[in-house]
Design a protein around this motif. Sequence first.
Motif, short mmCIF file in Angstrom:
data_model
loop_
_atom_site.label_atom_id
_atom_site.label_comp_id
_atom_site.label_asym_id
_atom_site.label_seq_id
_atom_site.Cartn_x
_atom_site.Cartn_y
_atom_site.Cartn_z
N ARG A 169 12.45 11.31 -11.95
CA ARG A 169 12.50 11.05 -10.45
C ARG A 169 10.87 11.20 -10.02
O ARG A 169 10.39 10.82 -9.19
CB ARG A 169 13.48 12.08 -9.71
CG ARG A 169 14.60 11.76 -10.16
CD ARG A 169 15.67 12.64 -9.42
NE ARG A 169 15.51 13.70 -10.13
CZ ARG A 169 16.38 14.90 -10.00
NH1 ARG A 169 17.30 14.88 -8.74
NH2 ARG A 169 16.39 16.00 -10.54
N HIS A 172 8.68 8.61 -10.92
CA HIS A 172 8.55 7.32 -10.14
C HIS A 172 7.41 7.32 -9.17
O HIS A 172 6.90 6.48 -8.57
CB HIS A 172 9.91 7.54 -9.35
CG HIS A 172 10.14 6.63 -8.06
ND1 HIS A 172 10.55 5.44 -8.21
CD2 HIS A 172 9.78 6.86 -6.69
CE1 HIS A 172 10.55 4.77 -6.86
NE2 HIS A 172 9.94 5.72 -6.12
N TYR A 173 7.26 8.54 -8.21
CA TYR A 173 6.21 8.77 -7.35
C TYR A 173 4.73 8.61 -8.25
O TYR A 173 4.04 7.99 -7.63
CB TYR A 173 6.33 10.20 -6.71
CG TYR A 173 7.55 9.99 -5.93
CD1 TYR A 173 7.24 9.51 -4.58
CD2 TYR A 173 8.53 10.72 -6.09
CE1 TYR A 173 8.52 9.48 -4.02
CE2 TYR A 173 9.61 10.71 -5.13
CZ TYR A 173 9.41 10.05 -4.27
OH TYR A 173 10.45 9.96 -3.28
N ARG A 176 3.82 5.24 -9.23
CA ARG A 176 3.41 4.34 -7.96
C ARG A 176 2.39 4.51 -7.51
O ARG A 176 1.45 3.80 -6.98
CB ARG A 176 4.81 4.23 -6.87
CG ARG A 176 5.91 3.27 -7.66
CD ARG A 176 7.11 3.63 -7.07
NE ARG A 176 8.14 2.77 -7.55
CZ ARG A 176 8.72 2.98 -8.67
NH1 ARG A 176 8.35 3.66 -9.70
NH2 ARG A 176 9.88 2.13 -9.26
N SER A 247 13.27 6.59 -1.73
CA SER A 247 12.79 6.87 -3.02
C SER A 247 13.48 8.42 -3.37
O SER A 247 13.86 9.11 -2.24
CB SER A 247 11.35 7.03 -3.23
OG SER A 247 10.54 6.00 -3.23
#
Length: 286
Positions: A169, A172-173, A176, A247
Motif C-alpha cells: 500500500r 503504491h504511493y 507513483r 488510493s
Amino acid sequence: MKKVLVLGGSRYFGREVVERLRDRGLDVTVLNRGSTPAPSGVAHLIADRDDEAALKAALGSRSFDVVLDQVCYTPVQAAIARRVLRAGRYVMTSTIEVYDQVRAETPMTEALISRSTPDFGLPWHDEDFLEAHYGEGKRQAETVFAVGDTPFASVRVAHVLGGDDFTGRLRHYVERLDAGDAVAIHAEPRPSTFVHAREIAAFLAWAVIADFTGPVNAGSRGELSVVDIARAISGEPRFRTVERDASPFSFDRYAVLDTSRAAGLGFSFSTSTDWLSEAVEAARKA
C-alpha cells in the motif's frame, strides 16, 4: 515458563512478535499452514485453522497460558478456536476497521463498538465476501470470544506501515509519486491512525504478557492523512480527485483512534512522524 501459542505469525509483523516472545524467554509455539518455517527456538505445529478436526489433531492434549490469534477474521474461525483451544487467556489481533461504520469528529474510543451478533450463515468462506466485510467479520469474531469463559482481549490495530510490508500500500504511493504521477484521493481526505510494524509487534508482545481484558486501540500518536503521507514521499505530490476507488489510506471520514486506554495500561506509543520517513524509505527499497 509461560506457554504461548501464536496462530499465524509467519509473515510481516507477526513473525517479529513471535521472535520477541521467544527472546523474552517464553515457551512459544506457532501454528499455521506450514508455508513458512517458524523462527529458530520456536515449536511449530502445522494445521489449517478452518479444519476443526485437523486443528484438534495438531494440538492434541496441549494447553497454553496465552493464545495470540493473529489470523482470526470471521465468527466461524472464532467459534472453532473456542471449541478446540485450551488457554488461560486469549488475545486476538483485531483492526481499526471494526470502526468502519462509525462517524465521529473526535478520536474513537473502544466503547463506540458494541457487540455484533454473530451470523454463522454468511458466506465467510468466500474471499470476495470476506474482503468486502472485513470490519464486520472482525467485530463478530470479537463477540464470539468475548462471550466465552476464557479471559479475552482484542487489540484493534491501526494501519500498519514500515518493515517488510507485503501489502504494497505504501509502495503504491512511492512508485507513483517518485515517477511524477498523480495519486487518486478523495476531495477532502480525512486523517486516520497509523503504526509502524516494529511498534505494533512490540505492543502485541507486551499485550501477551499483560493481564488486561477487553478491547484496546493500538496506534502511534499523531494522526496522518493521505496528503501527509504523500508529502513525506515527495515535496510536491500530485493528486487526482475521485469519488470512488481512491488510493489506499485516502479516507472520506475521520478515522482516528483514541489510544488513551493503552497508555493507561502502561504502554507508550511513539509519534507517527518519528518513523514515517523510515517507512517511506523501506517502501522505496522494497
